[in-house]
Design a protein around this motif. Sequence first.
Motif, PDB file in Angstrom:
ATOM      1  N   ARG A 187     102.162  48.865  29.740  1.00 21.82           N
ATOM      2  CA  ARG A 187     102.893  50.122  29.586  1.00 21.82           C
ATOM      3  C   ARG A 187     104.354  49.861  29.243  1.00 21.82           C
ATOM      4  NH1 ARG A 187      99.709  51.657  34.172  1.00 21.82           N
ATOM      5  NH2 ARG A 187      98.180  53.261  33.592  1.00 21.82           N
ATOM      6  N   GLN A 188     104.945  48.892  29.886  1.00 27.14           N
ATOM      7  CA  GLN A 188     106.344  48.570  29.614  1.00 27.14           C
ATOM      8  C   GLN A 188     106.533  48.089  28.181  1.00 27.14           C
ATOM      9  OE1 GLN A 188     107.390  45.700  32.632  1.00 27.14           O
ATOM     10  NE2 GLN A 188     107.314  47.204  34.290  1.00 27.14           N
ATOM     11  N   SER A 191     106.188  51.121  25.840  1.00 28.29           N
ATOM     12  CA  SER A 191     107.377  51.972  25.902  1.00 28.29           C
ATOM     13  C   SER A 191     108.542  51.357  25.139  1.00 28.29           C
ATOM     14  CB  SER A 191     107.787  52.206  27.360  1.00 28.29           C
ATOM     15  OG  SER A 191     106.804  52.935  28.052  1.00 28.29           O
ATOM     16  N   ARG A 192     108.703  50.045  25.286  1.00 24.47           N
ATOM     17  CA  ARG A 192     109.800  49.370  24.595  1.00 24.47           C
ATOM     18  C   ARG A 192     109.601  49.413  23.078  1.00 24.47           C
ATOM     19  NH1 ARG A 192     115.009  48.732  25.409  1.00 24.47           N
ATOM     20  NH2 ARG A 192     115.835  46.867  24.379  1.00 24.47           N
ATOM     21  N   ALA A 194     107.940  51.666  21.399  1.00 24.98           N
ATOM     22  CA  ALA A 194     108.167  53.039  20.953  1.00 24.98           C
ATOM     23  C   ALA A 194     109.654  53.352  20.868  1.00 24.98           C
ATOM     24  CB  ALA A 194     107.473  54.011  21.894  1.00 24.98           C
ATOM     25  N   LEU A 195     110.415  52.949  21.875  1.00 24.67           N
ATOM     26  CA  LEU A 195     111.848  53.226  21.881  1.00 24.67           C
ATOM     27  C   LEU A 195     112.566  52.502  20.748  1.00 24.67           C
ATOM     28  CD1 LEU A 195     112.570  53.103  25.725  1.00 24.67           C
ATOM     29  CD2 LEU A 195     112.649  55.123  24.239  1.00 24.67           C
TER      30      LEU A 195
END
Length: 373
Positions: A187-188, A191-192, A194-195
């Motif tokens: 997940r991390q 998320s990274r 995507a950001l």
Amino acid sequence: MATTGRQSPDADALASSLRDAGFVRLAPAATGDGIGAAGVLAKTLDAIDIPFQISVVTDAAPTRATEADLVVALDRASPDADATIGEHRAASAAAFDVARTLACEHADPALAAAGAVAAGAEPTGTLTEALIEAGIERRPGVAVPTDDLADGLAHSTLVHAPFSGDPDAVRDVLETATRPDDEETRRQVASRVALETIGAEGATARAATAVEGVLRPHAGGPFGTVGGYGDVLRATAREDPGTAVALALGHDVQAAALEAWRRHASAAHETLHAATVRRHAGLVVVGADGPIRTVARLLGAFRSPEALTLVHDGDRIGLAAARKRDATAVLESATASFDLSGQVTGDPDLATQPYPGDIDALVTAIREVIRDE
């Protein structure tokens, strides 16, 4: 696919025709979806002892005229084919339905789903059910085809971000260099990614949607994720169609396919990072040394502020379309009066055409088409 061949039969009708054929010729386009669909059908035909031949139709070379009882065009239009697969949906998904009808136990859901991903589609319906039955389900993380996460993300053509094309840049962004095996780290990482993608300089609002293609992958298959499999299949189809066919048939060519994928992705991302974009109302234009289809697709999805993205390399053009535009229709209309040697190929999202002419003249023609709509 923009147009159809002689007929587009349903799964039962085509399965019956295949079962009765003494020799079948599968004629896919040189796309990940076309070759994936050919592989799905070929594996099933082989399992039930129906002889077949696969003849990939590239942009430069038409299909070979081999005698066959049944000719099936895949992800492409052909007036010479007896049947066409891929008219209204991903060819690989449609081929999977035919394969299940022929011999359910031999239909390959991972390959069919990979082909669908290569077409820019998500597995749905019976294909999703078959994936679940095969133990292939969505999980957190990113869709890469390698255990080396830096390698996988740097060379992915499912996403374009500041780190694309540079494994060291991926390592600088992420705290792990290998594909994680626990959900929280996955997940991390997601998320990274995507950001980094949506926060990049020049990223458009469409990037927030486009990046979803690399997130929450279906886990399983020969490359670890279905999305990674589809990415490799699509790139290899453009770089080395013979290797792509061998991959779709299940031969031991993964190393060669990954090399083709890295080569293709590196060229595309390098072109995008260095691109000088000319913006017009409704259209952006870029000259490219890299693979124009992939450059046009990624630029249109992640960087283009306009609905149409035109990429040219001096010999060919690629047009990506969004916001309800139809790339094939626009190119056909814009070049109708031009003296060109080849036809438009592709679909509403992405079309290509031989074009050694004046780009400014083409830009003017495209702008006239979209202004009149």
